[in-house]
Design a protein around this motif. Structure first.
Motif, short mmCIF file in Angstrom:
data_model
loop_
_atom_site.label_atom_id
_atom_site.label_comp_id
_atom_site.label_asym_id
_atom_site.label_seq_id
_atom_site.Cartn_x
_atom_site.Cartn_y
_atom_site.Cartn_z
N ILE A 4 9.00 5.09 -3.34
CA ILE A 4 10.34 4.73 -4.32
C ILE A 4 11.57 5.16 -3.83
N VAL A 5 11.57 6.73 -3.41
CA VAL A 5 12.71 7.63 -2.75
C VAL A 5 13.29 6.64 -1.67
N VAL A 6 12.06 6.32 -0.63
CA VAL A 6 12.51 5.69 0.48
C VAL A 6 13.15 4.53 0.34
N PHE A 7 12.57 3.64 -0.35
CA PHE A 7 12.94 2.19 -0.28
C PHE A 7 14.33 2.21 -1.44
N GLY A 8 14.16 3.14 -2.48
CA GLY A 8 15.16 3.00 -3.11
C GLY A 8 16.41 3.27 -2.68
N SER A 9 16.60 4.40 -1.82
CA SER A 9 17.72 5.06 -1.20
C SER A 9 18.40 4.16 -0.28
N ILE A 10 17.45 3.35 0.51
CA ILE A 10 17.83 2.54 1.53
C ILE A 10 18.49 1.31 1.03
N VAL A 11 17.63 0.57 -0.21
CA VAL A 11 18.38 -0.64 -0.82
C VAL A 11 19.82 -0.14 -1.42
N ASN A 12 19.78 0.96 -2.15
CA ASN A 12 20.80 1.22 -2.93
C ASN A 12 22.17 1.72 -2.06
N GLU A 13 21.90 2.57 -1.29
CA GLU A 13 22.99 3.45 -0.52
C GLU A 13 23.10 3.04 1.15
N CYS A 14 21.95 2.56 1.74
CA CYS A 14 22.17 2.49 3.24
C CYS A 14 22.78 1.32 3.60
N TYR A 15 23.12 0.02 2.85
CA TYR A 15 23.95 -0.81 3.32
C TYR A 15 25.51 -0.59 2.99
N VAL A 16 26.22 -0.35 3.82
CA VAL A 16 27.86 -0.09 3.35
C VAL A 16 28.50 -0.87 4.26
N GLU A 31 23.51 0.58 12.51
CA GLU A 31 23.95 -0.94 12.21
C GLU A 31 22.66 -1.65 12.84
N ASN A 32 21.41 -1.13 12.53
CA ASN A 32 20.33 -1.82 13.19
C ASN A 32 19.43 -2.30 11.70
N GLU A 33 19.69 -3.71 11.60
CA GLU A 33 19.08 -4.10 10.08
C GLU A 33 17.34 -3.98 10.43
N SER A 34 16.79 -3.81 11.33
CA SER A 34 15.35 -3.89 11.57
C SER A 34 15.01 -2.40 10.99
N ALA A 35 15.89 -1.24 11.09
CA ALA A 35 15.50 -0.01 10.56
C ALA A 35 15.40 0.05 8.95
N CYS A 36 16.43 -0.59 8.48
CA CYS A 36 16.38 -0.61 7.11
C CYS A 36 15.32 -1.37 6.48
N SER A 37 15.21 -2.85 7.21
CA SER A 37 14.04 -3.67 6.63
C SER A 37 12.74 -3.11 7.04
N TYR A 38 12.62 -2.18 7.98
CA TYR A 38 11.34 -1.66 8.05
C TYR A 38 10.73 -0.37 7.15
N GLY A 39 11.77 0.34 6.95
CA GLY A 39 12.04 1.45 5.68
C GLY A 39 11.50 0.93 4.40
N ILE A 40 12.37 -0.31 4.17
CA ILE A 40 12.17 -1.01 2.68
C ILE A 40 10.54 -1.49 2.68
N ALA A 41 10.25 -2.25 3.62
CA ALA A 41 8.66 -2.99 3.73
C ALA A 41 7.82 -1.99 3.73
N VAL A 42 7.81 -0.62 4.23
CA VAL A 42 6.48 0.30 4.34
C VAL A 42 6.58 0.90 2.75
N GLY A 43 7.97 1.03 2.14
CA GLY A 43 7.95 1.74 0.91
C GLY A 43 7.51 1.08 -0.17
N VAL A 44 7.61 -0.36 -0.02
CA VAL A 44 7.10 -1.36 -0.83
C VAL A 44 5.61 -1.39 -0.66
N ILE A 45 5.14 -1.59 0.34
CA ILE A 45 3.76 -1.63 0.26
C ILE A 45 2.84 -0.54 0.21
N ALA A 46 3.58 0.60 0.47
CA ALA A 46 2.99 1.84 -0.08
C ALA A 46 3.06 2.02 -1.53
#
Length: 197
Positions: A4-16, A31-46
């Motif tokens: 929750i901390v990983v995907f929450g922090s990426i979704v809320n504050e890592c898009y600026v 500025e790599n969209e893949s990095a944010c998407s991967y972190g969110i995806a793994v966090g949600v799956i976990a």
């Protein structure tokens, strides 16, 4: 919680916004969209995997089939190992992209969230490795059938029942005991009158 901390922090504050001249939101990790998407995806799956295996652990004792119990433990083992690997890749990927990031004034506001995502990705590796080891231990305990078997007897038609273990651990030489209440099998026990009809 770590997911929750990983995907929450990426979704809320890592898009600026990079700066005031660029209104579109960019991923803070180089500025790599893949990095944010991967972190969110793994966090949600976990997160959803944790919920599923928590419910499975709650109902594990109600699973009566030995094969189903074995499959559940193997599924837990495989999923935990797979998630440990995904979190390792996430940690390496996010840390690498963060190292290459040039902090502008706009990116500086999400820097703490990016560092939190990287740190909790690392902590998640440790947690999922521990969960995988726990599942492996549970599987090894089950190889002696004490975890998986609810039936203690053989399935062959002529299989005999195992004896009840004695309290002292020493077997007696007497192999036959009389059935209970057999001492008073007289025709007319004392104190009993046959009713006359």
């Amino acid at each position: 919680i770590f997911s929750i901390v990983v995907f929450g922090s990426i979704v809320n504050e890592c898009y600026v916004n990079k700066d005031s001249q660029h209104p579109e939101l960019l991923c803070i990790f180089n500025e790599n969209e893949s990095a944010c998407s991967y972190g969110i995806a793994v966090g949600v799956i976990a997160f959803f995997g944790c919920i599923f295996f928590f419910v499975l652990d709650l109902h594990f004792q109600q699973i009566s089939s030995v094969k189903d119990r074995k499959r559940a433990v193997l599924l837990d083992l495989g999923f935990s190992g797979f998630l440990a690997f995904l979190w390792f890749v996430a940690f390496c990927f996010l840390a690498n992209q963060w190292q290459r990031t040039t902090l502008t004034r706009g990116f500086a506001q999400g820097a703490d969230a990016a560092r939190a995502a990287i740190a909790f990705s690392f902590f998640s590796i440790i947690v999922w490795v521990v969960l995988a080891l726990r599942a492996l231990q549970r599987y090894r305990l089950g190889t002696d059938m004490s975890l998986f078997a609810t039936e203690q007897f053989g399935t062959e038609p002529g299989a005999s029942y195992p004896g009840y273990p004695g309290g002292s651990g020493v077997e007696s030489t007497e192999t036959y005991q009389s059935p209970p209440f057999s001492e008073t099998l007289e025709a007319n026990p004392k104190g009993y009158q046959v009713p006359a009809y």
